[in-house]
Design an enzyme around this catalytic site. Structure first.
Site, PDB file in Angstrom:
ATOM      1  N   GLY A 185      93.641   7.471  32.246  1.00  0.00           N
ATOM      2  CA  GLY A 185      93.979   8.675  32.996  1.00  0.00           C
ATOM      3  C   GLY A 185      92.840   9.381  33.709  1.00  0.00           C
ATOM      4  N   ASP A 232      96.332  18.290  26.223  1.00  0.00           N
ATOM      5  CA  ASP A 232      97.725  18.662  25.978  1.00  0.00           C
ATOM      6  C   ASP A 232      97.851  19.116  24.519  1.00  0.00           C
ATOM      7  OD1 ASP A 232     100.501  18.828  26.627  1.00  0.00           O
ATOM      8  OD2 ASP A 232     100.841  16.828  25.822  1.00  0.00           O
ATOM      9  N   LYS A 248      96.791  22.260  29.253  1.00  0.00           N
ATOM     10  CA  LYS A 248      98.154  22.732  29.011  1.00  0.00           C
ATOM     11  C   LYS A 248      98.171  23.398  27.635  1.00  0.00           C
ATOM     12  CE  LYS A 248     101.465  19.604  30.223  1.00  0.00           C
ATOM     13  NZ  LYS A 248     102.368  18.488  29.848  1.00  0.00           N
ATOM     14  N   PHE A 272     105.895  18.249  32.740  1.00  0.00           N
ATOM     15  CA  PHE A 272     105.295  16.923  32.831  1.00  0.00           C
ATOM     16  C   PHE A 272     104.735  16.713  34.235  1.00  0.00           C
ATOM     17  CE2 PHE A 272     105.033  12.317  33.042  1.00  0.00           C
ATOM     18  CZ  PHE A 272     104.382  12.070  31.845  1.00  0.00           C
TER      19      PHE A 272
HETATM   20  P1  5GP Z   1      97.030  14.994  23.967  1.00  0.00           P
HETATM   21  O1  5GP Z   1      98.435  15.381  23.642  1.00  0.00           O
HETATM   22  O2  5GP Z   1      96.456  14.087  22.914  1.00  0.00           O
HETATM   23  O3  5GP Z   1      96.171  16.185  24.249  1.00  0.00           O
HETATM   24  O4  5GP Z   1      97.098  14.166  25.308  1.00  0.00           O
HETATM   25  C1  5GP Z   1      97.317  12.793  25.251  1.00  0.00           C
HETATM   26  C2  5GP Z   1      97.653  12.199  26.562  1.00  0.00           C
HETATM   27  O5  5GP Z   1      98.987  12.551  26.868  1.00  0.00           O
HETATM   28  C3  5GP Z   1      96.870  12.618  27.781  1.00  0.00           C
HETATM   29  O6  5GP Z   1      95.652  11.955  27.888  1.00  0.00           O
HETATM   30  C4  5GP Z   1      97.824  12.154  28.849  1.00  0.00           C
HETATM   31  O7  5GP Z   1      97.647  10.774  29.068  1.00  0.00           O
HETATM   32  C5  5GP Z   1      99.168  12.396  28.227  1.00  0.00           C
HETATM   33  N1  5GP Z   1      99.795  13.611  28.764  1.00  0.00           N
HETATM   34  C6  5GP Z   1      99.889  14.821  28.200  1.00  0.00           C
HETATM   35  N2  5GP Z   1     100.529  15.685  28.999  1.00  0.00           N
HETATM   36  C7  5GP Z   1     100.840  14.979  30.114  1.00  0.00           C
HETATM   37  C8  5GP Z   1     101.510  15.317  31.337  1.00  0.00           C
HETATM   38  O8  5GP Z   1     101.963  16.421  31.609  1.00  0.00           O
HETATM   39  N3  5GP Z   1     101.632  14.298  32.238  1.00  0.00           N
HETATM   40  C9  5GP Z   1     101.145  13.047  32.019  1.00  0.00           C
HETATM   41  N4  5GP Z   1     101.317  12.153  32.994  1.00  0.00           N
HETATM   42  N5  5GP Z   1     100.522  12.710  30.888  1.00  0.00           N
HETATM   43  C10 5GP Z   1     100.376  13.673  29.959  1.00  0.00           C
HETATM   44 MG    MG Z   2      95.586   9.762  28.901  1.00  0.00          MG
END
Ligand code: 5GP
Ligand code: MG
Length: 179
Positions: free
Chosen positions: A44, A103, A131, A152
Site C-alpha cells: 500500500g 486504521d 482514520k 473505505f
Molecule cells: P490497520 O487496521 O492495521 O491499521 O491497517 C491495516 C491495513 O488495512 C492498511 O495498511 C490498509 O492496507 C488496510 N486499510 C485500512 N483502512 C483502509 C481503507 O479505508 N481502504 C483501504 N483500501 N485499505 C484500508
Molecule cells: Mg496495507
C-alpha cells in the site's frame, strides 16, 4: 472508468501532491544530516513512498517490509505478522516507517514492536491517511497527510481487492462495489 466507482473524491490529485510536498519539506528539516532509513510497508505505501522521498532533499536510504494480516479489512482477526523483513540492520539508525493508512493500528503496532527490538536510534511513523475512529491499539503517527472519516477509501496505493491502487486521488468507494 474507475471514477464511476467512487461515491466521492476526498482529495484530488493536486491536493494529494501538494500535501506530500509539504510533508517532504518538513521531513527534509527534521532529518537533515541524519541519513534516515525510510521503510515502506508493502504494498500500500509504494506510491506515497515514491512521491514522498522525491520531496525529501536530504540524503536517505530505502528499504521495505511487508505485513500480512489474516481476515479481511472489515473482519480483521487482529493477527499480524511480518512477512518480508529488512535487508539491513537498523541498530543506531533513524528509521521512518511509511504506510498508506493508520486504521485500527494493528499492523503498525506490530511492525513498531518488531523494529524496536532492534534498537534504532529513533523510530517515527509517517502515514498518508489516518482514520482515528477505527483505532483499537494505542498508536499515533508522527506525520499524517490527511485525517479521513470512517469510510473505505482507495487510490494513491490503497486498494480494493488489489484494484484502484493507481488512482492519483483519494476516493471513497461506492458501497455497491464491495457489498
Ligand atoms: P490497520 O487496521 O492495521 O491499521 O491497517 C491495516 C491495513 O488495512 C492498511 O495498511 C490498509 O492496507 C488496510 N486499510 C485500512 N483502512 C483502509 C481503507 O479505508 N481502504 C483501504 N483500501 N485499505 C484500508
Ligand atoms: Mg496495507
Amino acid at each position: 472508468m474507475m471514477e464511476e466507482d467512487m461515491k466521492e473524491i476526498l482529495y484530488t490529485k493536486e491536493e494529494v501532491a501538494a500535501r506530500i510536498r509539504a510533508m517532504g519539506e518538513q521531513l527534509t528539516k527534521d532529518y537533515a544530516g541524519e541519513l534516515p532509513m525510510v521503510v515502506g510497508v508493502l504494498r500500500g505505501s509504494f506510491i506515497f513512498m515514491a512521491d514522498l522521498v522525491r520531496s525529501i532533499q536530504t540524503p536517505l536510504e530505502l528499504d521495505f517490509v511487508a505485513a500480512s494480516s489474516y481476515g479481511s479489512w472489515a473482519v480483521s482477526t487482529g493477527k499480524v505478522e511480518m512477512r518480508l523483513d529488512l535487508e539491513k540492520e537498523i541498530m543506531g539508525r533513524h528509521v521512518l516507517l511509511v504506510e498508506d493508512i493508520l486504521d485500527t493500528g494493528r499492523t503498525l503496532s506490530k511492525l513498531v514492536e518488531e523494529l524496536k527490538k532492534r534498537h534504532p536510534a529513533s523510530l517515527k511513523l509517517c502515514v498518508l491517511l489516518d482514520k482515528p475512529e477505527r483505532r483499537v491499539t494505542e498508536i499515533e503517527a508522527d506525520y499524517v497527510g490527511f485525517t479521513v472519516p470512517d469510510e473505505f477509501v482507495v487510490g494513491c496505493g490503497l486498494d480494493f481487492n488489489q484494484k484502484y491502487r493507481q488512482l492519483p486521488y483519494i476516493g471513497i468507494l461506492k458501497p455497491s462495489i464491495y457489498e
